[in-house]
Design a protein around this motif. Structure first.
Motif, PDB file in Angstrom:
ATOM      1  N   LEU A   1      37.444   9.557 -19.400  1.00  0.00           N
ATOM      2  CA  LEU A   1      36.640   8.989 -18.320  1.00  0.00           C
ATOM      3  C   LEU A   1      36.400  10.078 -17.289  1.00  0.00           C
ATOM      4  O   LEU A   1      37.345  10.685 -16.783  1.00  0.00           O
ATOM      5  CB  LEU A   1      37.378   7.812 -17.683  1.00  0.00           C
ATOM      6  CG  LEU A   1      36.715   7.201 -16.454  1.00  0.00           C
ATOM      7  CD1 LEU A   1      35.406   6.519 -16.824  1.00  0.00           C
ATOM      8  CD2 LEU A   1      37.655   6.218 -15.765  1.00  0.00           C
ATOM      9  N   GLY A   2      35.140  10.347 -16.995  1.00  0.00           N
ATOM     10  CA  GLY A   2      34.826  11.413 -16.055  1.00  0.00           C
ATOM     11  C   GLY A   2      33.849  10.968 -14.985  1.00  0.00           C
ATOM     12  O   GLY A   2      32.970  10.138 -15.225  1.00  0.00           O
ATOM     13  N   ALA A   3      34.019  11.521 -13.798  1.00  0.00           N
ATOM     14  CA  ALA A   3      33.072  11.313 -12.699  1.00  0.00           C
ATOM     15  C   ALA A   3      32.900  12.641 -11.985  1.00  0.00           C
ATOM     16  O   ALA A   3      33.882  13.351 -11.730  1.00  0.00           O
ATOM     17  CB  ALA A   3      33.569  10.255 -11.727  1.00  0.00           C
ATOM     18  N   GLY A   4      31.663  12.985 -11.692  1.00  0.00           N
ATOM     19  CA  GLY A   4      31.405  14.251 -11.022  1.00  0.00           C
ATOM     20  C   GLY A   4      30.177  14.169 -10.139  1.00  0.00           C
ATOM     21  O   GLY A   4      29.275  13.368 -10.394  1.00  0.00           O
ATOM     22  N   VAL A   5      30.155  14.977  -9.101  1.00  0.00           N
ATOM     23  CA  VAL A   5      29.012  15.038  -8.185  1.00  0.00           C
ATOM     24  C   VAL A   5      28.425  16.437  -8.242  1.00  0.00           C
ATOM     25  O   VAL A   5      29.148  17.436  -8.124  1.00  0.00           O
ATOM     26  CB  VAL A   5      29.426  14.705  -6.745  1.00  0.00           C
ATOM     27  CG1 VAL A   5      28.223  14.833  -5.801  1.00  0.00           C
ATOM     28  CG2 VAL A   5      30.014  13.301  -6.656  1.00  0.00           C
ATOM     29  N   ILE A   6      27.112  16.507  -8.454  1.00  0.00           N
ATOM     30  CA  ILE A   6      26.418  17.788  -8.470  1.00  0.00           C
ATOM     31  C   ILE A   6      25.317  17.793  -7.417  1.00  0.00           C
ATOM     32  O   ILE A   6      24.756  16.742  -7.097  1.00  0.00           O
ATOM     33  CB  ILE A   6      25.836  18.098  -9.871  1.00  0.00           C
ATOM     34  CG1 ILE A   6      25.559  19.591 -10.029  1.00  0.00           C
ATOM     35  CG2 ILE A   6      24.570  17.273 -10.145  1.00  0.00           C
ATOM     36  CD1 ILE A   6      25.419  20.041 -11.458  1.00  0.00           C
ATOM     37  N   LYS A   7      25.046  18.978  -6.892  1.00  0.00           N
ATOM     38  CA  LYS A   7      24.022  19.139  -5.869  1.00  0.00           C
ATOM     39  C   LYS A   7      23.000  20.153  -6.346  1.00  0.00           C
ATOM     40  O   LYS A   7      23.357  21.219  -6.845  1.00  0.00           O
ATOM     41  CB  LYS A   7      24.675  19.636  -4.568  1.00  0.00           C
ATOM     42  CG  LYS A   7      23.706  19.989  -3.447  1.00  0.00           C
ATOM     43  CD  LYS A   7      24.469  20.621  -2.287  1.00  0.00           C
ATOM     44  CE  LYS A   7      23.556  21.061  -1.161  1.00  0.00           C
ATOM     45  NZ  LYS A   7      24.302  21.758  -0.077  1.00  0.00           N
ATOM     46  N   HIS A   8      21.728  19.799  -6.234  1.00  0.00           N
ATOM     47  CA  HIS A   8      20.647  20.749  -6.497  1.00  0.00           C
ATOM     48  C   HIS A   8      20.076  21.186  -5.152  1.00  0.00           C
ATOM     49  O   HIS A   8      19.492  20.383  -4.420  1.00  0.00           O
ATOM     50  CB  HIS A   8      19.549  20.103  -7.343  1.00  0.00           C
ATOM     51  CG  HIS A   8      19.913  19.967  -8.785  1.00  0.00           C
ATOM     52  ND1 HIS A   8      19.027  19.538  -9.743  1.00  0.00           N
ATOM     53  CD2 HIS A   8      21.080  20.203  -9.432  1.00  0.00           C
ATOM     54  CE1 HIS A   8      19.631  19.510 -10.921  1.00  0.00           C
ATOM     55  NE2 HIS A   8      20.867  19.897 -10.753  1.00  0.00           N
ATOM     56  N   ASP A   9      20.264  22.456  -4.827  1.00  0.00           N
ATOM     57  CA  ASP A   9      19.764  22.984  -3.562  1.00  0.00           C
ATOM     58  C   ASP A   9      18.260  23.209  -3.618  1.00  0.00           C
ATOM     59  O   ASP A   9      17.658  23.262  -4.696  1.00  0.00           O
ATOM     60  CB  ASP A   9      20.464  24.297  -3.225  1.00  0.00           C
ATOM     61  CG  ASP A   9      21.793  24.074  -2.520  1.00  0.00           C
ATOM     62  OD1 ASP A   9      21.927  23.043  -1.845  1.00  0.00           O
ATOM     63  OD2 ASP A   9      22.688  24.924  -2.672  1.00  0.00           O
ATOM     64  N   ALA A  10      17.657  23.377  -2.457  1.00  0.00           N
ATOM     65  CA  ALA A  10      16.213  23.602  -2.378  1.00  0.00           C
ATOM     66  C   ALA A  10      15.805  24.918  -3.040  1.00  0.00           C
ATOM     67  O   ALA A  10      14.646  25.080  -3.429  1.00  0.00           O
ATOM     68  CB  ALA A  10      15.757  23.583  -0.917  1.00  0.00           C
ATOM     69  N   ASP A  11      16.765  25.860  -3.191  1.00  0.00           N
ATOM     70  CA  ASP A  11      16.435  27.130  -3.858  1.00  0.00           C
ATOM     71  C   ASP A  11      16.514  27.023  -5.379  1.00  0.00           C
ATOM     72  O   ASP A  11      16.301  28.003  -6.091  1.00  0.00           O
ATOM     73  CB  ASP A  11      17.342  28.251  -3.356  1.00  0.00           C
ATOM     74  CG  ASP A  11      18.808  28.040  -3.731  1.00  0.00           C
ATOM     75  OD1 ASP A  11      19.132  27.017  -4.378  1.00  0.00           O
ATOM     76  OD2 ASP A  11      19.632  28.904  -3.383  1.00  0.00           O
ATOM     77  N   GLY A  12      16.835  25.814  -5.884  1.00  0.00           N
ATOM     78  CA  GLY A  12      16.857  25.592  -7.322  1.00  0.00           C
ATOM     79  C   GLY A  12      18.212  25.755  -7.963  1.00  0.00           C
ATOM     80  O   GLY A  12      18.361  25.468  -9.154  1.00  0.00           O
ATOM     81  N   SER A  13      19.231  26.199  -7.218  1.00  0.00           N
ATOM     82  CA  SER A  13      20.557  26.380  -7.805  1.00  0.00           C
ATOM     83  C   SER A  13      21.322  25.065  -7.844  1.00  0.00           C
ATOM     84  O   SER A  13      21.057  24.150  -7.069  1.00  0.00           O
ATOM     85  CB  SER A  13      21.355  27.418  -7.015  1.00  0.00           C
ATOM     86  OG  SER A  13      21.539  26.978  -5.684  1.00  0.00           O
TER      87      SER A  13
END
Length: 365
Positions: free
Chosen positions: A30-42
């Motif tokens: 069971l996995g949970a994760g948070v990812i962020k896409h910055d405005a510079d595309g990274s």
């Protein structure tokens, strides 16, 4: 582990930072994760929390008990992921969940949690193909541009390449998956399931000295693994088998280490062969290994030798991103969300059979 990754931007450029919560539960992890896409595309991994349903040595995991584990731990794992990310649920742009493939009961349990959060916080849902999640996470971690992908896990074994908005399957297992083959043999010789059976086979194989003959079955770009598993199991009934002996070159003794070594070498050689065939077909010099078995160092080494002989390179990640996790679902889901693709609540179902090439890859040119 939080950290900034390479840029793998979809066709639509971000106008701000986007956040996604990914939920994975297609098997015993069971996995949970948070990812962020910055405005510079990274892409930035803000959290990647996982909890595994463990069983005693010699036993596998059953769908009902696995689903109960996921229901029991879902709230804790999600709360830890959001807390570690340093945001609140109100900051999330979309909630991504594994639609399939996988085990039915665990998939449904996690999808129910995703729907509940979607309704509670009024956030859009994105159903994600498990394999595409592995591929997109592998691409963003390693920076591979247009590789042949070897996807090897407990339930899937495929050789894949991208073409015209689809991940095309060039070859696959005709029966059981590589991970399933290794896991089942680990149960036969009573290896521990902690941290996972394939890892313990890998460690045991490092002590092996004899390469025992096993069936080598490649059929074009496909492989068959049930026969090699049966043959490996048969050695444990041989009068020469000594379950407590150390590996030796003595032909009158067969040890668990020798069997693990022989099984790994033969199976991985088959995988290298069909991967090389796909590389030759599309003219690629890159190989990306994804899925739980992809963290095996011997498989990476063998694939690396083949790739270097072709003037190419192999890309792989460690167990944080190879083993099933929520962050890979968040990454693939957020790429899809940013292209305007979401999953209505009425269609937020799961399927145990969800082919990799069914997915429209809108975010790639």
């Amino acid at each position: 582990m939080p950290g900034r990754l390479r840029k793998v931007s979809p066709l639509k450029k971000p106008d701000r930072a986007y956040y996604a919560l990914g939920l994975e539960g297609s098997a015993n992890k069971l996995g949970a994760g948070v990812i962020k896409h910055d405005a510079d595309g990274s892409s930035v991994v803000l959290s990647n929390i996982r909890h595994t349903h463990m069983t005693p040595p010699g036993e596998g995991f059953l769908p009902r008990e696995t689903a109960q584990h996921h229901r029991q731990w879902a709230l804790t794992v999600i709360e830890d992921a959001v807390k570690q990310a340093g945001i609140s649920m109100h900051d999330i742009d979309c909630i991504c969940y594994t639609k399939g493939p996988g085990m039915g009961a665990p998939l449904v349990s996690v999808a129910l949690v995703a729907r509940t959060l979607s309704l509670l916080y009024d956030k859009p849902l994105v159903g994600v193909n498990h394999c595409v999640g592995h591929i997109e996470m592998g691409r963003v971690v390693t920076g591979a541009q247009n590789p042949v992908v070897l996807y090897v896990s407990g339930g899937n074994s495929q050789v894949i390449a991208y073409s015209k908005q689809r991940y095309r399957i060039f070859g696959e297992t005709l029966d059981i998956a590589v991970g399933n083959c290794l896991d089942r043999f680990a149960r036969v010789i009573n290896l521990s399931n902690d941290p996972f059976p394939g890892y313990n086979i890998e460690q045991e194989a490092k002590k092996g000295k004899r390469l025992l003959p096993l069936p080598y079955t490649t059929k074009g770009m496909d492989v068959s693994l049930s026969g090699i598993l049966t043959a490996a199991e048969a050695y444990t009934q041989d009068k020469r088998y000594r379950p407590d002996a150390q590996s030796t070159l003595d032909e009158d003794i067969i040890t668990p280490a020798d069997l693990c070594f022989s099984l790994q070498e033969t199976v991985f050689a088959m995988l290298v062969e069909i991967t090389e065939r796909a590389m030759a077909h599309i003219g690629s010099r890159e190989v990306l290994i994804v899925g739980g078995v992809g963290s095996n160092e011997r498989l990476q080494q063998m694939m690396g030798i083949m790739a270097s002989e072709r003037g190419g390179k192999v890309f792989a990640t460690d167990e944080r991103f190879c083993i099933d996790n929520g962050i890979m679902i968040a990454q693939a889901g957020l790429l899809s969300f940013r292209m305007g693709l979401t999953t209505p609540i009425s269609k937020s179902t799961c399927t145990q059979r969800f082919r990799t090439d069914e997915v429209y890859v809108a975010w790639r040119a």
